[in-house]
Design an enzyme around this catalytic site. Structure first.
Site, PDB file in Angstrom:
ATOM      1  N   ASP A  16       0.783  -1.131  -0.001  1.00 40.58           N
ATOM      2  CA  ASP A  16       0.083  -0.004  -0.131  1.00 40.58           C
ATOM      3  C   ASP A  16       0.851   1.370  -0.051  1.00 40.58           C
ATOM      4  O   ASP A  16       0.656   2.329   0.550  1.00 40.58           O
ATOM      5  CB  ASP A  16      -1.053   0.111   1.192  1.00 40.58           C
ATOM      6  N   CYS A  62      -2.063  -2.514   7.745  1.00 34.49           N
ATOM      7  CA  CYS A  62      -1.968  -3.482   6.677  1.00 34.49           C
ATOM      8  C   CYS A  62      -0.657  -4.389   6.395  1.00 34.49           C
ATOM      9  O   CYS A  62      -0.869  -5.443   5.986  1.00 34.49           O
ATOM     10  CB  CYS A  62      -2.161  -2.905   5.342  1.00 34.49           C
ATOM     11  N   VAL A  95       3.285   0.348   4.100  1.00 36.25           N
ATOM     12  CA  VAL A  95       2.476   1.004   5.171  1.00 36.25           C
ATOM     13  C   VAL A  95       1.387   0.494   5.362  1.00 36.25           C
ATOM     14  O   VAL A  95       0.480   0.035   4.475  1.00 36.25           O
ATOM     15  CB  VAL A  95       2.458   2.571   4.953  1.00 36.25           C
ATOM     16  N   THR A  96       0.705   0.746   6.581  1.00 39.02           N
ATOM     17  CA  THR A  96       1.168   1.072   7.793  1.00 39.02           C
ATOM     18  C   THR A  96       1.540  -0.132   8.380  1.00 39.02           C
ATOM     19  O   THR A  96       0.947  -1.152   8.623  1.00 39.02           O
ATOM     20  CB  THR A  96       0.264   1.838   8.782  1.00 39.02           C
ATOM     21  N   LYS A 134      -6.578  -4.737  -3.100  1.00 35.10           N
ATOM     22  CA  LYS A 134      -7.016  -5.510  -1.940  1.00 35.10           C
ATOM     23  C   LYS A 134      -8.255  -4.582  -1.129  1.00 35.10           C
ATOM     24  O   LYS A 134      -7.657  -3.537  -0.675  1.00 35.10           O
ATOM     25  CB  LYS A 134      -6.067  -5.806  -0.982  1.00 35.10           C
ATOM     26  N   GLN A 166       8.662 -14.497  20.786  1.00 35.00           N
ATOM     27  CA  GLN A 166       8.413 -16.242  20.889  1.00 35.00           C
ATOM     28  C   GLN A 166       8.966 -16.904  19.563  1.00 35.00           C
ATOM     29  O   GLN A 166       8.151 -17.814  19.112  1.00 35.00           O
ATOM     30  CB  GLN A 166       6.874 -16.337  20.884  1.00 35.00           C
TER      31      GLN A 166
HETATM   32  N1  TIU Z   1      -2.584   0.222   4.317  1.00 30.41           N
HETATM   33  C1  TIU Z   1      -3.015   0.444   5.468  1.00 30.41           C
HETATM   34  O1  TIU Z   1      -2.159   0.249   6.406  1.00 30.41           O
HETATM   35  N2  TIU Z   1      -4.280   0.876   5.783  1.00 30.41           N
HETATM   36  C2  TIU Z   1      -4.742   1.646   6.695  1.00 30.41           C
HETATM   37  O2  TIU Z   1      -5.939   2.098   6.837  1.00 30.41           O
HETATM   38  N3  TIU Z   1      -3.824   1.987   7.639  1.00 30.41           N
HETATM   39  C3  TIU Z   1      -3.816   2.988   8.732  1.00 30.41           C
HETATM   40  O3  TIU Z   1      -2.901   2.926   9.409  1.00 30.41           O
HETATM   41  N4  TIU Z   1      -5.121   3.400   8.774  1.00 30.41           N
END
Ligand code: TIU
Length: 226
Positions: free
Chosen positions: A30, A168, A163-164, A135, A208
């Site tokens: 993303d 995701c 990210v993030t 996705k 772990q």
């Molecule tokens: N790509 C992803 O992480 N989607 C999000 O909505 N992330 C947020 O941190 N909001």
């Protein structure tokens, strides 16, 4: 090429990550304008989009490295169909964002496939032969053909950036882990709007004995080819 020229050994947490680059894919999650640039989905949720900029150059270095080694590259985008048929109300109606998914924003309709804001950022543009996955969920395996694509190419190991970190990226790593992939997350190539969430995610992945996978520095990957 000899067998060993495809071998990658990375000094990682919780221990050495080993793979054969012929069976390994780089997965960039993303890295799209919606999250990284001002005016996108991330900012509508109340986040400071500039927090994610730090991952761009490291992700670009990781991408150049993967391409140089002929590795399969997968780019994902979080996105929805223009009629929002793949966006459950539970996702669209959650919270008090300044704009909801599908609303018109400064980069087109928020988080909608094909809109300017949904594009991967210029620095990480996919090239011919790379896989692009749209996705609708946080995880890259939910309602996509990613697992089949990877299985057809005999991929067993995944190297992650994007990210993030705790949303995701971590969701995708957990989905991949449950499907039998060994997963490595590159620290500098991922970012969160909340630095302490990134740190906690890195720790919980490798805890772990590698309950979700491995984590490492970018340098450790770049030095890892034997
Ligand atoms: N790509 C992803 O992480 N989607 C999000 O909505 N992330 C947020 O941190 N909001």
């Amino acid at each position: 090429m000899s067998e060993s020229s495809h071998a990658l050994r990375v000094q990682a947490q919780p221990g050495m990550f080993r793979c054969d680059m012929r069976n390994t894919a780089l997965v960039l999650i993303d890295m799209q304008r919606d999250f990284i640039e001002p005016g996108g989905f991330g900012e509508t949720l109340g986040n400071d989009a500039s927090q994610l900029a730090q991952a761009v150059e490291p992700a670009a270095r990781l991408l150049r490295w993967a391409r140089a080694h002929g590795m399969l590259v997968v780019h994902t985008r979080e996105s929805h169909a223009p009629d929002l048929s793949d966006c459950p109300p539970a996702k669209r109606c959650r919270g008090e964002p300044s704009l909801r998914i599908g609303d018109m924003g400064p980069m087109g309709r928020v988080l909608v496939r094909g809109e300017p804001g949904n594009a991967i950022i210029d620095a990480l543009q996919p090239i011919a032969g790379e896989v692009e996955i749209d996705k609708p969920g946080k995880g890259a395996f939910y309602a996509t053909g990613l697992h089949d694509i990877l299985q057809r190419r005999a991929v067993t190991h995944l190297i992650f950036g994007g990210v993030t970190t705790e949303v995701c990226v971590q969701t995708s790593m957990r989905e991949a882990n449950d499907r039998g992939y060994d997963c490595l997350l590159v620290e500098e190539a991922t970012a969160s709007y909340f630095p302490h969430f990134k740190q906690a995610t890195l720790e919980m992945i490798a805890a772990q004995g590698g309950i979700v996978g491995w984590t490492c520095t970018l340098d450790a990957v770049l030095r890892g080819v034997s």
